[in-house]
Design an enzyme around this catalytic site. Structure first.
Site, short mmCIF file in Angstrom:
data_model
loop_
_atom_site.label_atom_id
_atom_site.label_comp_id
_atom_site.label_asym_id
_atom_site.label_seq_id
_atom_site.Cartn_x
_atom_site.Cartn_y
_atom_site.Cartn_z
CG PHE A 11 -2.12 0.93 1.04
CD1 PHE A 11 -2.29 2.03 1.90
CD2 PHE A 11 -3.05 0.74 0.03
CE1 PHE A 11 -3.37 2.90 1.75
CE2 PHE A 11 -4.14 1.60 -0.12
CZ PHE A 11 -4.29 2.68 0.73
CE LYS A 227 10.48 -0.47 -16.03
NZ LYS A 227 10.66 0.97 -15.76
#
Ligand SMILES: NC(=O)c1ccc[n+]([C@@H]2O[C@H](COP(=O)([O-])OP(=O)(O)OC[C@H]3O[C@@H](n4cnc5c(N)ncnc54)[C@H](O)[C@@H]3O)[C@@H](O)[C@H]2O)c1
Ligand SMILES: N[C@@H](CCO)C(=O)O
Length: 353
Positions: A11, A227
């Protein structure tokens, strides 16, 4: 109206931004997207865990500004994060994994995804670790459990690349790519061109929520390497691992290097690339490159990313957009859920026919 119960694992900037969007945009999403998101559980290393089968109020979650262990104050809450229990027992349709990316082995996020898929819960994630290191296994688990594993935000944040290439460029025969795939390092290089020192530029990127928990991953190229692996494996059908990709970052570039490039009509950029060789093998690389101003990637500024896909039938196709940012990345999670919703709706329609 379809309601998806979701469990947030982590969170921090991204999942907090998703909760903010849920608080603000639910009526719009119900009208335009055909579903509502209901947060039934959250687990965070610093805040603890909470399960609420009827749903937690997103606005309260965001505005409460919890201290360490703060979820312990909530009904059904605990001051300790218990990810496994939350993932396996929360009444969630979708697990949203947005914890730290661990470039070494992707853990514990790989386990989070594994637990969720084995509990027949969809997974949407912005965490590059599971996607770069365990995508084949997790995709197979998703298929075996008849759920989805979606990860648009693992590359270029909310800018559509992975699904766009796979669906809209199907048949174009992607042969390779090169791109600016890290917002933090590009932001740092641009701020250094404006005269700011390296450390201050990194600190600015951190304050803006672009950087990894350890920004070394951004400036030394480790984030781009993950990536490059993801895009090579997804778009070129490779089976690369991070250790297969050469990797150099930008920390050795001095202010004088940056100024000299400007004087020479060029700009330093951290470029991630992969190419299919004549023998069919795929070579991936991460390196700082001095690009002439007319290069398609030279004009990319700030936290913007861009990737040029080299295709057989179209030549180069370049996609550019935000590569980092809390809200921009929370949007990637929404786009993953839209993809799941549309797939589920199509399946129901087929079954009903
Ligand atoms: N911020 C961006 O622009 C962006 C863009 C694309 C992808 N991502 C990726 O998305 C993920 C989340 O990014 P963020 O910006 O929200 O990071 P963040 O550091 O702001 O938040 C991560 C949260 O995860 C929690 N966490 C870490 N390990 C945990 C664990 N084992 N169990 C439970 N909670 C744990 C932390 O307490 C923190 O609150 C990262 O993997 C990041 O690489 C971020
Ligand atoms: N720290 C990463 C977040 C997006 O993956 C970046 O700056 O691009």
């Amino acid at each position: 109206m379809k309601i998806y119960n979701i469990a947030l694992i982590g969170f921090g900037g991204v999942n907090r931004a998703l909760a903010e969007l849920i608080a603000r945009k639910s009526p719009l999403w119900e009208r335009d997207l055909g579903f509502r998101l209901n947060i039934v559980a959250v687990s965070d290393l610093h805040l603890g865990s909470v399960i609420s089968p009827n749903g937690l109020d997103a606005k309260t979650l965001v505005e409460a500004n919890f201290a360490k262990g703060g979820f312990g104050r909530l009904s059904g809450g605990s001051g300790e994060a218990d990810n496994e229990a939350i993932i396996k027992t929360a009444p969630a349709d979708i697990v949203v994994e947005a914890t730290y990316t661990n470039p070494a082995d992707g853990e514990p996020a790989v386990s989070h995804c594994r637990w969720a898929l084995n509990s027949s819960k969809h997974v949407v994630t912005t965490n590059k670790g599971p996607v770069a290191i365990a995508a084949r296994e997790l995709k197979a688990l998703a298929k075996a459990n008849n759920v989805h594993f979606e990860y648009e935000g693992s590359v270029m944040s909310g800018t559509p690349v992975i699904r766009m290439a796979e669906k809209t460029l199907a048949g174009a025969e992607v042969k390779g790519f090169e791109g600016i795939l890290n917002g933090t390092s590009n932001f740092v290089l641009c701020r250094m061109e404006e005269g700011l020192d390296f450390a201050s530029a990194v600190a600015e990127a951190q304050a803006l929520g672009y950087a990894e928990a350890d920004p070394t991953a951004d400036v030394e190229g480790f984030d781009v390497r993950l990536k490059v692996v993801i895009l090579a494996n997804e778009l070129l059908g490779a089976n690369l691992k991070p250790e297969d990709v050469s990797c150099n970052g930008i920390s050795k570039l001095s202010p004088s290097d940056i100024q000299a490039a400007a004087k020479a009509g060029s700009r330093w950029k951290l470029v991630g690339s992969a190419v299919r060789n004549a023998d069919g093998t795929i070579t991936g690389s991460v390196a700082p490159k001095q690009l002439a101003l007319e290069h398609p990637l030279a004009g990319v500024n700030g936290a913007t990313n861009a990737v040029s896909l080299n295709t057989e039938l179209l030549g180069p196709v370049t996609v550019s957009g935000p590569g980092a940012g809390r809200v921009e990345t929370a949007y990637a999670l929404l786009s993953d859920i839209v993809a799941i919703h549309n797939a589920q709706s199509a399946n129901f329609a087929k079954e009903a026919a």
